[in-house]
Scaffold this motif. Structure first.
Motif, PDB file in Angstrom:
ATOM      1  N   ALA A 125       0.836  -1.201   0.000  1.00  0.00           N
ATOM      2  CA  ALA A 125       0.000   0.000   0.000  1.00  0.00           C
ATOM      3  C   ALA A 125       0.875   1.257   0.000  1.00  0.00           C
ATOM      4  O   ALA A 125       0.556   2.251  -0.671  1.00  0.00           O
ATOM      5  N   LYS A 126       1.983   1.229   0.742  1.00  0.00           N
ATOM      6  CA  LYS A 126       2.892   2.380   0.757  1.00  0.00           C
ATOM      7  C   LYS A 126       3.508   2.604  -0.627  1.00  0.00           C
ATOM      8  O   LYS A 126       3.645   3.744  -1.075  1.00  0.00           O
ATOM      9  N   LYS A 127       3.873   1.513  -1.290  1.00  0.00           N
ATOM     10  CA  LYS A 127       4.459   1.632  -2.630  1.00  0.00           C
ATOM     11  C   LYS A 127       3.448   2.207  -3.614  1.00  0.00           C
ATOM     12  O   LYS A 127       3.778   3.064  -4.428  1.00  0.00           O
ATOM     13  N   ARG A 128       2.197   1.715  -3.554  1.00  0.00           N
ATOM     14  CA  ARG A 128       1.144   2.241  -4.437  1.00  0.00           C
ATOM     15  C   ARG A 128       0.935   3.735  -4.185  1.00  0.00           C
ATOM     16  O   ARG A 128       0.784   4.519  -5.116  1.00  0.00           O
ATOM     17  N   ARG A 129       0.947   4.129  -2.948  1.00  0.00           N
ATOM     18  CA  ARG A 129       0.753   5.542  -2.607  1.00  0.00           C
ATOM     19  C   ARG A 129       1.912   6.384  -3.139  1.00  0.00           C
ATOM     20  O   ARG A 129       1.724   7.490  -3.640  1.00  0.00           O
ATOM     21  N   GLY A 130       3.125   5.849  -3.022  1.00  0.00           N
ATOM     22  CA  GLY A 130       4.299   6.556  -3.532  1.00  0.00           C
ATOM     23  C   GLY A 130       4.236   6.735  -5.039  1.00  0.00           C
ATOM     24  O   GLY A 130       4.592   7.795  -5.570  1.00  0.00           O
ATOM     25  N   LYS A 133       1.766   9.478  -5.900  1.00  0.00           N
ATOM     26  CA  LYS A 133       2.330  10.811  -5.659  1.00  0.00           C
ATOM     27  C   LYS A 133       3.388  11.155  -6.708  1.00  0.00           C
ATOM     28  O   LYS A 133       3.489  12.307  -7.142  1.00  0.00           O
ATOM     29  N   ARG A 134       4.184  10.154  -7.110  1.00  0.00           N
ATOM     30  CA  ARG A 134       5.210  10.392  -8.117  1.00  0.00           C
ATOM     31  C   ARG A 134       4.570  10.784  -9.447  1.00  0.00           C
ATOM     32  O   ARG A 134       5.084  11.637 -10.176  1.00  0.00           O
ATOM     33  N   ASN A 135       3.442  10.172  -9.794  1.00  0.00           N
ATOM     34  CA  ASN A 135       2.761  10.481 -11.057  1.00  0.00           C
ATOM     35  C   ASN A 135       2.128  11.876 -11.057  1.00  0.00           C
ATOM     36  O   ASN A 135       1.816  12.408 -12.117  1.00  0.00           O
ATOM     37  N   ARG A 136       1.943  12.462  -9.899  1.00  0.00           N
ATOM     38  CA  ARG A 136       1.357  13.809  -9.831  1.00  0.00           C
ATOM     39  C   ARG A 136       2.397  14.887 -10.159  1.00  0.00           C
ATOM     40  O   ARG A 136       2.036  16.021 -10.451  1.00  0.00           O
TER      41      ARG A 136
END
Length: 142
Positions: A125-130, A133-136
């Motif tokens: 879940a942390k990786k997906r969240r990262g 955020k990186r794609n933003r």
């Protein structure tokens, strides 16, 4: 109202161990307030009561230490205009306080570790969240 007070199934306080004191109450009531003793102070000597078992007395004394004066618990009731209603309210409040103090302590929590699956789900879940955020971020042209 000189009847025994049932606190729990095993604890009954005889009426002879309860002390009631009456005084004038403040609040609404007009001129009648100046003449009637409607305020009730109900006292129970917990430290010296023969009706409380010793094992329960120590638990109750520990839990009520801040409310006791020389081992005596006192409850005051002056919400109602009638003395009889204040007497009933004081008895109910005293029973409630004693019931809470006599309750068994909660079970001790055993510390546990998160399972391997829970750890992996948390990391994923942390990786997906990262990634989100990186794609933003705005793409930088080098």
């Amino acid at each position: 109202m000189a009847e025994d007070m049932i606190v729990t199934g095993t604890l009954v306080i005889p009426a002879s161990e309860l002390r009631e004191r009456f005084s004038r109450s403040s609040g609404p009531g007009g001129q009648n307030v100046n003449t009637t003793d409607s305020r009730v102070e109900l006292s129970f000597d917990l430290a010296n009561s023969p009706s409380v078992p010793e094992w329960l007395r120590t638990r109750m004394l520990d839990r009520l230490a801040t409310r006791l004066v020389d081992g005596v618990l006192t409850i005051a009731a002056s919400e109602q205009r009638a003395q009889l209603q204040n007497r009933a309210a004081a008895r109910e409040r005293l029973a409630s306080v004693l019931r809470d103090a006599a309750a068994a302590p909660p079970p001790v929590r055993r510390a546990t570790k998160p399972s391997r699956g829970a750890k992996e789900r948390r990391i994923a879940a942390k990786k997906r969240r990262g990634v989100t955020k990186r794609n933003r971020r705005a793409a930088t042209d080098d």
